[in-house]
Write a protein that holds these residues in place. Structure first.
Motif, PDB file in Angstrom:
ATOM      1  N   PRO A 161     -39.954  32.396  23.759  1.00 33.47           N
ATOM      2  CA  PRO A 161     -39.892  33.352  24.859  1.00 33.47           C
ATOM      3  C   PRO A 161     -39.726  34.788  24.360  1.00 33.47           C
ATOM      4  CG  PRO A 161     -37.716  32.468  24.464  1.00 33.47           C
ATOM      5  CD  PRO A 161     -38.583  31.979  23.331  1.00 33.47           C
ATOM      6  N   ALA A 162     -39.914  35.754  25.262  1.00 30.31           N
ATOM      7  CA  ALA A 162     -39.698  37.172  24.923  1.00 30.31           C
ATOM      8  C   ALA A 162     -38.214  37.466  24.760  1.00 30.31           C
ATOM      9  CB  ALA A 162     -40.283  38.058  26.019  1.00 30.31           C
ATOM     10  N   ARG A 163     -37.411  36.721  25.495  1.00 28.52           N
ATOM     11  CA  ARG A 163     -35.947  36.871  25.354  1.00 28.52           C
ATOM     12  C   ARG A 163     -35.326  35.536  25.724  1.00 28.52           C
ATOM     13  NH1 ARG A 163     -34.570  40.639  30.655  1.00 28.52           N
ATOM     14  NH2 ARG A 163     -35.962  39.523  32.040  1.00 28.52           N
ATOM     15  N   GLN A 164     -34.142  35.314  25.203  1.00 32.53           N
ATOM     16  CA  GLN A 164     -33.493  34.024  25.447  1.00 32.53           C
ATOM     17  C   GLN A 164     -33.339  33.812  26.953  1.00 32.53           C
ATOM     18  OE1 GLN A 164     -33.237  31.300  24.331  1.00 32.53           O
ATOM     19  NE2 GLN A 164     -31.257  30.687  23.546  1.00 32.53           N
ATOM     20  N   THR A 165     -33.557  32.576  27.399  1.00 34.76           N
ATOM     21  CA  THR A 165     -33.443  32.267  28.823  1.00 34.76           C
ATOM     22  C   THR A 165     -32.027  31.765  29.116  1.00 34.76           C
ATOM     23  OG1 THR A 165     -34.141  29.989  28.454  1.00 34.76           O
ATOM     24  CG2 THR A 165     -35.879  31.593  28.900  1.00 34.76           C
ATOM     25  N   ALA A 166     -31.649  31.833  30.380  1.00 36.14           N
ATOM     26  CA  ALA A 166     -30.324  31.338  30.785  1.00 36.14           C
ATOM     27  C   ALA A 166     -30.223  29.836  30.508  1.00 36.14           C
ATOM     28  CB  ALA A 166     -30.094  31.626  32.263  1.00 36.14           C
ATOM     29  N   TRP A 167     -31.313  29.122  30.749  1.00 37.11           N
ATOM     30  CA  TRP A 167     -31.349  27.667  30.546  1.00 37.11           C
ATOM     31  C   TRP A 167     -31.078  27.320  29.075  1.00 37.11           C
ATOM     32  CZ3 TRP A 167     -30.929  22.888  31.792  1.00 37.11           C
ATOM     33  CH2 TRP A 167     -31.667  21.876  31.194  1.00 37.11           C
ATOM     34  N   ALA A 168     -31.776  28.002  28.177  1.00 39.05           N
ATOM     35  CA  ALA A 168     -31.606  27.703  26.745  1.00 39.05           C
ATOM     36  C   ALA A 168     -30.219  28.145  26.267  1.00 39.05           C
ATOM     37  CB  ALA A 168     -32.702  28.397  25.935  1.00 39.05           C
ATOM     38  N   ALA A 169     -29.731  29.279  26.799  1.00 39.24           N
ATOM     39  CA  ALA A 169     -28.393  29.748  26.410  1.00 39.24           C
ATOM     40  C   ALA A 169     -27.330  28.765  26.902  1.00 39.24           C
ATOM     41  CB  ALA A 169     -28.141  31.141  26.976  1.00 39.24           C
ATOM     42  N   ALA A 170     -27.543  28.180  28.074  1.00 38.64           N
ATOM     43  CA  ALA A 170     -26.575  27.208  28.608  1.00 38.64           C
ATOM     44  C   ALA A 170     -26.555  25.953  27.722  1.00 38.64           C
ATOM     45  CB  ALA A 170     -26.943  26.854  30.047  1.00 38.64           C
ATOM     46  N   LEU A 171     -27.721  25.521  27.303  1.00 44.84           N
ATOM     47  CA  LEU A 171     -27.778  24.360  26.387  1.00 44.84           C
ATOM     48  C   LEU A 171     -27.050  24.677  25.079  1.00 44.84           C
ATOM     49  CD1 LEU A 171     -31.447  23.441  27.157  1.00 44.84           C
ATOM     50  CD2 LEU A 171     -29.574  21.783  27.249  1.00 44.84           C
ATOM     51  N   ASN A 172     -27.227  25.888  24.590  1.00 46.02           N
ATOM     52  CA  ASN A 172     -26.520  26.278  23.366  1.00 46.02           C
ATOM     53  C   ASN A 172     -25.011  26.342  23.596  1.00 46.02           C
ATOM     54  OD1 ASN A 172     -28.793  26.403  21.820  1.00 46.02           O
ATOM     55  ND2 ASN A 172     -29.003  28.627  21.876  1.00 46.02           N
ATOM     56  N   HIS A 173     -24.623  26.768  24.797  1.00 46.58           N
ATOM     57  CA  HIS A 173     -23.193  26.852  25.095  1.00 46.58           C
ATOM     58  C   HIS A 173     -22.549  25.466  25.023  1.00 46.58           C
ATOM     59  CE1 HIS A 173     -19.511  28.464  26.750  1.00 46.58           C
ATOM     60  NE2 HIS A 173     -19.490  27.462  27.614  1.00 46.58           N
ATOM     61  N   ALA A 174     -23.230  24.479  25.605  1.00 52.23           N
ATOM     62  CA  ALA A 174     -22.696  23.102  25.569  1.00 52.23           C
ATOM     63  C   ALA A 174     -22.579  22.629  24.115  1.00 52.23           C
ATOM     64  CB  ALA A 174     -23.602  22.177  26.369  1.00 52.23           C
ATOM     65  N   GLN A 175     -23.540  23.011  23.296  1.00 51.02           N
ATOM     66  CA  GLN A 175     -23.496  22.613  21.875  1.00 51.02           C
ATOM     67  C   GLN A 175     -22.345  23.307  21.141  1.00 51.02           C
ATOM     68  OE1 GLN A 175     -27.316  22.342  19.758  1.00 51.02           O
ATOM     69  NE2 GLN A 175     -28.196  23.176  21.623  1.00 51.02           N
ATOM     70  N   ARG A 176     -22.183  24.597  21.459  1.00 56.25           N
ATOM     71  CA  ARG A 176     -21.082  25.341  20.843  1.00 56.25           C
ATOM     72  C   ARG A 176     -19.747  24.704  21.198  1.00 56.25           C
ATOM     73  NH1 ARG A 176     -23.269  29.734  22.796  1.00 56.25           N
ATOM     74  NH2 ARG A 176     -24.664  30.522  21.205  1.00 56.25           N
ATOM     75  N   ARG A 177     -19.633  24.244  22.460  1.00 58.45           N
ATOM     76  CA  ARG A 177     -18.393  23.617  22.910  1.00 58.45           C
ATOM     77  C   ARG A 177     -18.155  22.311  22.128  1.00 58.45           C
ATOM     78  NH1 ARG A 177     -14.912  23.199  27.381  1.00 58.45           N
ATOM     79  NH2 ARG A 177     -15.429  25.310  27.994  1.00 58.45           N
ATOM     80  N   ALA A 178     -19.220  21.550  21.917  1.00 62.18           N
ATOM     81  CA  ALA A 178     -19.087  20.303  21.140  1.00 62.18           C
ATOM     82  C   ALA A 178     -18.581  20.612  19.734  1.00 62.18           C
ATOM     83  CB  ALA A 178     -20.435  19.583  21.065  1.00 62.18           C
ATOM     84  N   LEU A 179     -19.053  21.713  19.173  1.00 63.20           N
ATOM     85  CA  LEU A 179     -18.623  22.094  17.820  1.00 63.20           C
ATOM     86  C   LEU A 179     -17.190  22.620  17.824  1.00 63.20           C
ATOM     87  CD1 LEU A 179     -21.906  23.797  16.606  1.00 63.20           C
ATOM     88  CD2 LEU A 179     -20.756  21.911  15.451  1.00 63.20           C
ATOM     89  N   ALA A 180     -16.848  23.420  18.848  1.00 61.98           N
ATOM     90  CA  ALA A 180     -15.518  24.045  18.872  1.00 61.98           C
ATOM     91  C   ALA A 180     -14.438  23.004  19.158  1.00 61.98           C
ATOM     92  CB  ALA A 180     -15.487  25.152  19.921  1.00 61.98           C
ATOM     93  N   THR A 181     -14.709  22.084  20.102  1.00 60.52           N
ATOM     94  CA  THR A 181     -13.637  21.159  20.485  1.00 60.52           C
ATOM     95  C   THR A 181     -13.520  19.971  19.546  1.00 60.52           C
ATOM     96  OG1 THR A 181     -15.092  21.082  22.429  1.00 60.52           O
ATOM     97  CG2 THR A 181     -12.774  20.977  22.851  1.00 60.52           C
ATOM     98  N   HIS A 182     -14.666  19.488  19.083  1.00 62.30           N
ATOM     99  CA  HIS A 182     -14.612  18.260  18.278  1.00 62.30           C
ATOM    100  C   HIS A 182     -15.186  18.448  16.874  1.00 62.30           C
ATOM    101  CE1 HIS A 182     -13.705  16.351  22.082  1.00 62.30           C
ATOM    102  NE2 HIS A 182     -14.823  16.822  22.575  1.00 62.30           N
ATOM    103  N   GLY A 183     -15.639  19.653  16.568  1.00 58.69           N
ATOM    104  CA  GLY A 183     -16.310  19.859  15.283  1.00 58.69           C
ATOM    105  C   GLY A 183     -17.506  18.925  15.142  1.00 58.69           C
ATOM    106  N   ASP A 184     -18.161  18.652  16.272  1.00 59.69           N
ATOM    107  CA  ASP A 184     -19.122  17.548  16.318  1.00 59.69           C
ATOM    108  C   ASP A 184     -20.576  18.046  16.297  1.00 59.69           C
ATOM    109  OD1 ASP A 184     -20.425  15.182  16.694  1.00 59.69           O
ATOM    110  OD2 ASP A 184     -19.099  14.477  18.294  1.00 59.69           O
ATOM    111  N   LEU A 185     -21.097  18.246  15.084  1.00 58.23           N
ATOM    112  CA  LEU A 185     -22.490  18.682  14.947  1.00 58.23           C
ATOM    113  C   LEU A 185     -23.454  17.599  15.449  1.00 58.23           C
ATOM    114  CD1 LEU A 185     -24.487  20.869  13.973  1.00 58.23           C
ATOM    115  CD2 LEU A 185     -24.363  19.847  11.694  1.00 58.23           C
ATOM    116  N   GLU A 186     -23.039  16.332  15.322  1.00 58.94           N
ATOM    117  CA  GLU A 186     -23.911  15.244  15.797  1.00 58.94           C
ATOM    118  C   GLU A 186     -24.129  15.361  17.303  1.00 58.94           C
ATOM    119  OE1 GLU A 186     -23.074  11.277  14.586  1.00 58.94           O
ATOM    120  OE2 GLU A 186     -22.414  11.870  12.587  1.00 58.94           O
ATOM    121  N   LEU A 187     -23.033  15.590  18.037  1.00 62.99           N
ATOM    122  CA  LEU A 187     -23.152  15.710  19.497  1.00 62.99           C
ATOM    123  C   LEU A 187     -23.986  16.945  19.857  1.00 62.99           C
ATOM    124  CD1 LEU A 187     -22.481  14.878  22.377  1.00 62.99           C
ATOM    125  CD2 LEU A 187     -20.245  15.991  22.130  1.00 62.99           C
TER     126      LEU A 187
END
Ligand SMILES: CC(=O)SCCNC(=O)CCNC(=O)[C@H](O)C(C)(C)COP(=O)(O)OP(=O)(O)OC[C@H]1O[C@@H](n2cnc3c(N)ncnc32)[C@H](O)[C@@H]1OP(=O)(O)O
Ligand SMILES: N[C@@H](CCO)C(=O)O
Length: 339
Positions: A161-187
């Motif tokens: 895309p020309a700029r990050q979309t809200a949808w893709a940023a939200a998916l990244n946010h969920a991933q960041r949360r998985a990493l922050a809370t559980h250190g879980d790169l697999e999740l």
């Protein structure tokens, strides 16, 4: 296919867009072919999120004699991305006696392009015959075309895309949360994988009437494990942050205006089934870039089709490079192509 693997160091590189600084930068890269006497045949390949300089491993269908990236005629360059998990400076590389780890500064897609520019300069060429990449790699391509219009002769941006979309940023946010809370790169990877595939692909392979003992759950587990074994979690976060900050229009009066400055002959490739960066994102790019070609990669896999349907993608890119007509639909909107 053989290539040449190298690392160069750059002392006192320019500061990062976010203000960070390096005394010394390492760039790990691979090349195929030779730069011609006039330095006119350099092709830069930009890797996606977990990709690396080994184009021969992840794009074998596009690389080789007679293909889109032909080392007999092109000097092909691909570098590990800044802030990633490969041979270019990133959280896993050393600063003094210890790895950078969390101390590694924030990087942007613009910084990645600056590092690629330093490499291209060091290799002795100013103008790139082609810059090509998909997803995060496509963001880099677009950034090259906007920030260095006089240095890019042609550009192919796939599923970006020309700029990050809200949808893709939200998916990244969920991933960041998985990493922050559980250190879980697999999740985190499992969440991402669901956006890389269309549901038809998973149903077709693992639905109740298919798949046998193989399940979508097993497939997700496999990809989660595989990434944990090969990728630095801090690097993964830095790259997600870079994608979330991607905006061609930042500081340039908006992305449409920024794209009007593109001088490269440009091909935008969208993937019909892409759930992450759907066709409307590529339609918008093609509408904004002067004279851009637009092609649809007809594939049912979703976003990752640019890594799977390599023969079809090669035919699209080769067609564009040869300026020859080819069987794919050109300059039509996604809806027109389906009418
Ligand atoms: C541009 C870049 O630089 S991007 C970097 C590209 N590389 C990656 O993304 C690495 C991760 N790999 C992938 O995402 C995919 O394998 C792709 C996109 C490369 C190819 O996609 P596909 O052809 O659909 O392959 P698929 O997703 O089924 O993956 C195949 C692997 O999954 C395993 N697998 C598939 N289904 C299952 C299941 N139900 N249970 C367990 N394992 C499974 C296969 O055994 C195979 O394992 P292997 O890689 O160890 O041989
Ligand atoms: N699946 C690819 C593309 C994601 O955008 C990767 O892991 O890099």
């Amino acid at each position: 296919m053989n290539g040449s693997d190298r690392v160069i160091t750059i002392d006192n590189p320019p500061p990062l867009a976010g203000g960070g600084r390096f005394d010394r930068l390492e760039i790990g890269f691979r090349t195929w072919g030779r730069l011609d006497a006039g330095a006119t045949n350099a092709v830069l390949v930009c890797p996606a999120l977990t990709g690396d300089r080994h184009v021969d491993r992840w794009w074998p269908g596009l690389l080789g004699p007679g293909r889109s990236l032909d080392h007999k005629t092109d000097f092909i360059i691909c570098a590990d991305v800044l802030g990633g998990s490969g041979g270019t400076s990133g959280p896993g590389s050393r600063r003094g006696l210890r790895p950078w780890g969390e101390r590694f500064p924030a990087v942007s897609v613009r910084d990645m392009v600056t590092v690629q520019r330093l490499l291209v300069d060091a290799l002795g060429t100013r103008r790139l015959k082609l810059v090509i990449g998909g997803s995060l790699g496509g963001m880099q391509v677009l950034e090259w075309a906007v920030s260095h219009p006089d240095r890019v002769a042609s550009a192919v941006a796939i599923a970006a895309p020309a700029r990050q979309t809200a949808w893709a940023a939200a998916l990244n946010h969920a991933q960041r949360r998985a990493l922050a809370t559980h250190g879980d790169l697999e999740l985190a990877r499992m969440i991402a994988m669901l956006s890389y595939r269309h549901w038809d692909n998973l149903d077709g392979r693992f639905g109740p009437d298919n798949g046998g003992e193989r399940t979508a759950q097993g497939w997700l587990e496999h990809h989660g494990r595989a990434l944990r074994e090969r990728f630095d979690p801090v690097a993964y976060r830095r790259l997600m942050d870079a994608m979330d900050g991607h905006d061609l229009g930042r500081g340039r009066w908006g992305w449409r205006k920024a794209l009007r400055a593109v001088r490269a002959r440009t091909l935008i490739v969208g993937i019909a089934s892409d759930l992450l960066y759907p066709p409307r994102d590529q339609q918008a790019l093609a509408d904004a870039i002067p004279g851009a070609d637009l092609e649809w990669l007809e594939a049912e896999q979703g976003h990752d089709a640019f890594l799977i349907e390599q023969e079809r993608l090669d035919s699209i890119v080769s067609g564009f490079r040869q300026e020859a007509p080819h069987p794919h639909v050109s300059r039509q909107s996604f809806l027109e192509a389906r009418a």
